[in-house]
Design an enzyme around this catalytic site. Structure first.
Site, PDB file in Angstrom:
ATOM      1  N   LYS A  41      95.704  56.684 133.889  1.00  0.00           N
ATOM      2  CA  LYS A  41      97.039  57.201 134.030  1.00  0.00           C
ATOM      3  C   LYS A  41      97.233  57.951 135.347  1.00  0.00           C
ATOM      4  O   LYS A  41      98.360  58.210 135.781  1.00  0.00           O
ATOM      5  CB  LYS A  41      97.333  58.179 132.884  1.00  0.00           C
ATOM      6  CG  LYS A  41      97.267  57.592 131.508  1.00  0.00           C
ATOM      7  CD  LYS A  41      97.424  58.704 130.466  1.00  0.00           C
ATOM      8  CE  LYS A  41      97.176  58.140 129.086  1.00  0.00           C
ATOM      9  NZ  LYS A  41      97.059  59.231 128.083  1.00  0.00           N
ATOM     10  N   GLY A  42      96.121  58.310 135.997  1.00  0.00           N
ATOM     11  CA  GLY A  42      96.175  59.261 137.099  1.00  0.00           C
ATOM     12  C   GLY A  42      96.992  58.841 138.303  1.00  0.00           C
ATOM     13  O   GLY A  42      97.401  59.674 139.104  1.00  0.00           O
ATOM     14  N   GLU A  97      94.384  54.096 143.276  1.00  0.00           N
ATOM     15  CA  GLU A  97      93.575  54.977 142.414  1.00  0.00           C
ATOM     16  C   GLU A  97      93.857  56.440 142.781  1.00  0.00           C
ATOM     17  O   GLU A  97      94.166  56.746 143.938  1.00  0.00           O
ATOM     18  CB  GLU A  97      92.093  54.600 142.620  1.00  0.00           C
ATOM     19  CG  GLU A  97      91.054  55.475 141.960  1.00  0.00           C
ATOM     20  CD  GLU A  97      91.028  55.402 140.457  1.00  0.00           C
ATOM     21  OE1 GLU A  97      92.076  55.654 139.850  1.00  0.00           O
ATOM     22  OE2 GLU A  97      89.954  55.131 139.878  1.00  0.00           O
ATOM     23  N   ASP A  98      93.735  57.331 141.804  1.00  0.00           N
ATOM     24  CA  ASP A  98      93.945  58.748 142.102  1.00  0.00           C
ATOM     25  C   ASP A  98      92.752  59.345 142.832  1.00  0.00           C
ATOM     26  O   ASP A  98      92.900  60.032 143.842  1.00  0.00           O
ATOM     27  CB  ASP A  98      94.264  59.535 140.816  1.00  0.00           C
ATOM     28  CG  ASP A  98      93.247  59.328 139.702  1.00  0.00           C
ATOM     29  OD1 ASP A  98      92.263  58.570 139.892  1.00  0.00           O
ATOM     30  OD2 ASP A  98      93.437  59.901 138.611  1.00  0.00           O
ATOM     31  N   ASP A 101      85.228  59.156 142.439  1.00  0.00           N
ATOM     32  CA  ASP A 101      84.259  60.219 142.199  1.00  0.00           C
ATOM     33  C   ASP A 101      82.865  59.581 142.268  1.00  0.00           C
ATOM     34  O   ASP A 101      82.297  59.426 143.347  1.00  0.00           O
ATOM     35  CB  ASP A 101      84.608  60.830 140.837  1.00  0.00           C
ATOM     36  CG  ASP A 101      83.778  62.030 140.440  1.00  0.00           C
ATOM     37  OD1 ASP A 101      83.306  62.747 141.316  1.00  0.00           O
ATOM     38  OD2 ASP A 101      83.616  62.262 139.226  1.00  0.00           O
ATOM     39  N   LYS A 129      85.600  62.062 146.505  1.00  0.00           N
ATOM     40  CA  LYS A 129      84.640  63.157 146.375  1.00  0.00           C
ATOM     41  C   LYS A 129      83.262  62.637 146.774  1.00  0.00           C
ATOM     42  O   LYS A 129      82.481  62.207 145.914  1.00  0.00           O
ATOM     43  CB  LYS A 129      84.586  63.552 144.889  1.00  0.00           C
ATOM     44  CG  LYS A 129      84.989  64.963 144.565  1.00  0.00           C
ATOM     45  CD  LYS A 129      84.640  65.285 143.135  1.00  0.00           C
ATOM     46  CE  LYS A 129      85.834  65.317 142.248  1.00  0.00           C
ATOM     47  NZ  LYS A 129      85.490  65.657 140.844  1.00  0.00           N
ATOM     48  N   PHE A 150      86.456  70.084 140.359  1.00  0.00           N
ATOM     49  CA  PHE A 150      87.311  69.330 139.444  1.00  0.00           C
ATOM     50  C   PHE A 150      88.764  69.618 139.804  1.00  0.00           C
ATOM     51  O   PHE A 150      89.224  70.761 139.689  1.00  0.00           O
ATOM     52  CB  PHE A 150      87.026  69.701 137.988  1.00  0.00           C
ATOM     53  CG  PHE A 150      87.702  68.766 137.026  1.00  0.00           C
ATOM     54  CD1 PHE A 150      87.184  67.505 136.779  1.00  0.00           C
ATOM     55  CD2 PHE A 150      88.884  69.136 136.397  1.00  0.00           C
ATOM     56  CE1 PHE A 150      87.818  66.628 135.915  1.00  0.00           C
ATOM     57  CE2 PHE A 150      89.523  68.265 135.525  1.00  0.00           C
ATOM     58  CZ  PHE A 150      88.987  67.005 135.282  1.00  0.00           C
ATOM     59  N   VAL A 151      89.455  68.572 140.249  1.00  0.00           N
ATOM     60  CA  VAL A 151      90.835  68.756 140.717  1.00  0.00           C
ATOM     61  C   VAL A 151      91.834  68.307 139.657  1.00  0.00           C
ATOM     62  O   VAL A 151      91.542  67.407 138.848  1.00  0.00           O
ATOM     63  CB  VAL A 151      91.087  68.010 142.045  1.00  0.00           C
ATOM     64  CG1 VAL A 151      90.342  68.652 143.194  1.00  0.00           C
ATOM     65  CG2 VAL A 151      90.726  66.530 141.931  1.00  0.00           C
ATOM     66  N   ASP A 157      94.646  65.012 135.436  1.00  0.00           N
ATOM     67  CA  ASP A 157      94.769  65.889 134.265  1.00  0.00           C
ATOM     68  C   ASP A 157      93.486  66.649 133.962  1.00  0.00           C
ATOM     69  O   ASP A 157      92.404  66.322 134.446  1.00  0.00           O
ATOM     70  CB  ASP A 157      95.124  65.063 133.023  1.00  0.00           C
ATOM     71  CG  ASP A 157      93.915  64.290 132.488  1.00  0.00           C
ATOM     72  OD1 ASP A 157      93.241  63.614 133.286  1.00  0.00           O
ATOM     73  OD2 ASP A 157      93.629  64.390 131.277  1.00  0.00           O
ATOM     74  N   ARG A 163      99.316  66.898 134.737  1.00  0.00           N
ATOM     75  CA  ARG A 163      99.652  65.693 135.514  1.00  0.00           C
ATOM     76  C   ARG A 163     100.962  65.863 136.281  1.00  0.00           C
ATOM     77  O   ARG A 163     101.162  65.246 137.319  1.00  0.00           O
ATOM     78  CB  ARG A 163      99.770  64.469 134.596  1.00  0.00           C
ATOM     79  CG  ARG A 163      98.449  64.013 133.991  1.00  0.00           C
ATOM     80  CD  ARG A 163      98.611  62.625 133.391  1.00  0.00           C
ATOM     81  NE  ARG A 163      97.543  62.271 132.472  1.00  0.00           N
ATOM     82  CZ  ARG A 163      96.358  61.759 132.835  1.00  0.00           C
ATOM     83  NH1 ARG A 163      96.094  61.554 134.103  1.00  0.00           N
ATOM     84  NH2 ARG A 163      95.459  61.445 131.923  1.00  0.00           N
TER      85      ARG A 163
HETATM   86  P1  5GP Z   1      84.504  57.641 138.856  1.00  0.00           P
HETATM   87  O1  5GP Z   1      84.319  56.427 138.009  1.00  0.00           O
HETATM   88  O2  5GP Z   1      84.679  57.333 140.321  1.00  0.00           O
HETATM   89  O3  5GP Z   1      83.445  58.669 138.595  1.00  0.00           O
HETATM   90  O4  5GP Z   1      85.813  58.378 138.349  1.00  0.00           O
HETATM   91  C1  5GP Z   1      87.057  57.872 138.519  1.00  0.00           C
HETATM   92  C2  5GP Z   1      88.021  58.515 137.544  1.00  0.00           C
HETATM   93  O5  5GP Z   1      87.529  59.745 137.015  1.00  0.00           O
HETATM   94  C3  5GP Z   1      89.288  58.859 138.253  1.00  0.00           C
HETATM   95  O6  5GP Z   1      90.198  57.798 138.220  1.00  0.00           O
HETATM   96  C4  5GP Z   1      89.785  60.052 137.463  1.00  0.00           C
HETATM   97  O7  5GP Z   1      90.543  59.608 136.370  1.00  0.00           O
HETATM   98  C5  5GP Z   1      88.541  60.719 136.946  1.00  0.00           C
HETATM   99  N1  5GP Z   1      88.143  61.856 137.800  1.00  0.00           N
HETATM  100  C6  5GP Z   1      87.146  61.912 138.689  1.00  0.00           C
HETATM  101  N2  5GP Z   1      87.079  63.117 139.295  1.00  0.00           N
HETATM  102  C7  5GP Z   1      88.095  63.841 138.778  1.00  0.00           C
HETATM  103  C8  5GP Z   1      88.569  65.182 139.024  1.00  0.00           C
HETATM  104  O8  5GP Z   1      88.079  65.967 139.841  1.00  0.00           O
HETATM  105  N3  5GP Z   1      89.660  65.546 138.292  1.00  0.00           N
HETATM  106  C9  5GP Z   1      90.265  64.747 137.388  1.00  0.00           C
HETATM  107  N4  5GP Z   1      91.310  65.238 136.738  1.00  0.00           N
HETATM  108  N5  5GP Z   1      89.834  63.490 137.129  1.00  0.00           N
HETATM  109  C10 5GP Z   1      88.768  63.046 137.827  1.00  0.00           C
END
Ligand code: 5GP
Length: 176
Positions: A41-42, A97-98, A101, A129, A150-151, A157, A163
């Site tokens: 949803k981000g 993508e938001d 990570d 990140k 953590f943002v 969210d 959000r």
């Molecule tokens: P990844 O698979 O790259 O670890 O994570 C991707 C997803 O994790 C992002 O689309 C997001 O939804 C969530 N996510 C990763 N880091 C953060 C963060 O700092 N804050 C929030 N709210 N969601 C995060």
């Protein structure tokens, strides 16, 4: 409900950078058959603002992916919660993508999308990140790099909340 939020990226900074990204994408995709594929949803605020700065005919579609549940670190297990609605064959797909990570979500999605034989796939992420990267993935259009915090806000969210916040903030769960 007693978390404290510190502003990290202001609404003004977000909007200025997103305008630049839209202008760059407009130049790069001139003449392409562009499908913006938002990761729910981000992405919903970022996608809405970004697509209005892209001066090209384009389609918008969405895929629902979840890797976090209600925690502040990735579970590493990606789930599809909603599938796209249109074929991608022959299309120029831009994933929106938001935040990237660990990179696990993007690795999973890129693998799934290859099966749908698009003409091209690129990735646009508002945030990255680097400190948490497990699987390197190429981000073709990046808004901002953030530290290992953590943002929340502007689509992102914590346990379903924040959000709608207009800026990106950092959550301090022990704050009051
Ligand atoms: P990844 O698979 O790259 O670890 O994570 C991707 C997803 O994790 C992002 O689309 C997001 O939804 C969530 N996510 C990763 N880091 C953060 C963060 O700092 N804050 C929030 N709210 N969601 C995060």
């Amino acid at each position: 409900m007693s978390e404290r939020v510190r502003e990290l990226i202001s609404e003004r900074e977000l909007q200025a950078r997103i305008r630049e990204m839209g202008q760059q994408i407009s130049r790069d995709y001139a003449g392409a058959d562009l499908v913006m594929l938002g990761v729910l949803k981000g992405c919903f605020l970022f996608m809405a603002d970004l697509c209005r700065h892209i001066d090209l005919p384009l389609c918008c579609d969405f895929v629902g992916l979840s890797s976090y549940g209600d925690r502040t670190s990735s579970s590493g297990v990606v789930r599809i919660t909603a599938d796209l609605t249109r074929p991608l064959e022959g299309k120029d797909v831009l994933i929106v993508e938001d935040i990237v990570d660990t990179g696990l979500t993007m690795q999973y999605l890129l693998g799934k999308l290859q099966d749908r034989v698009p003409r091209s796939i690129k990735l646009c992420s508002l945030l990255y990140k680097p400190a948490r990267c497990v699987v390197p993935c190429k981000i073709d259009y990046l808004g901002f790099t953030v530290d290992d915090v953590f943002v929340i806000g502007y689509g992102l969210d914590f346990e379903g909340r924040y959000r709608n916040q207009r800026y990106i903030g950092v959550l301090d769960p022990d704050g009051d």
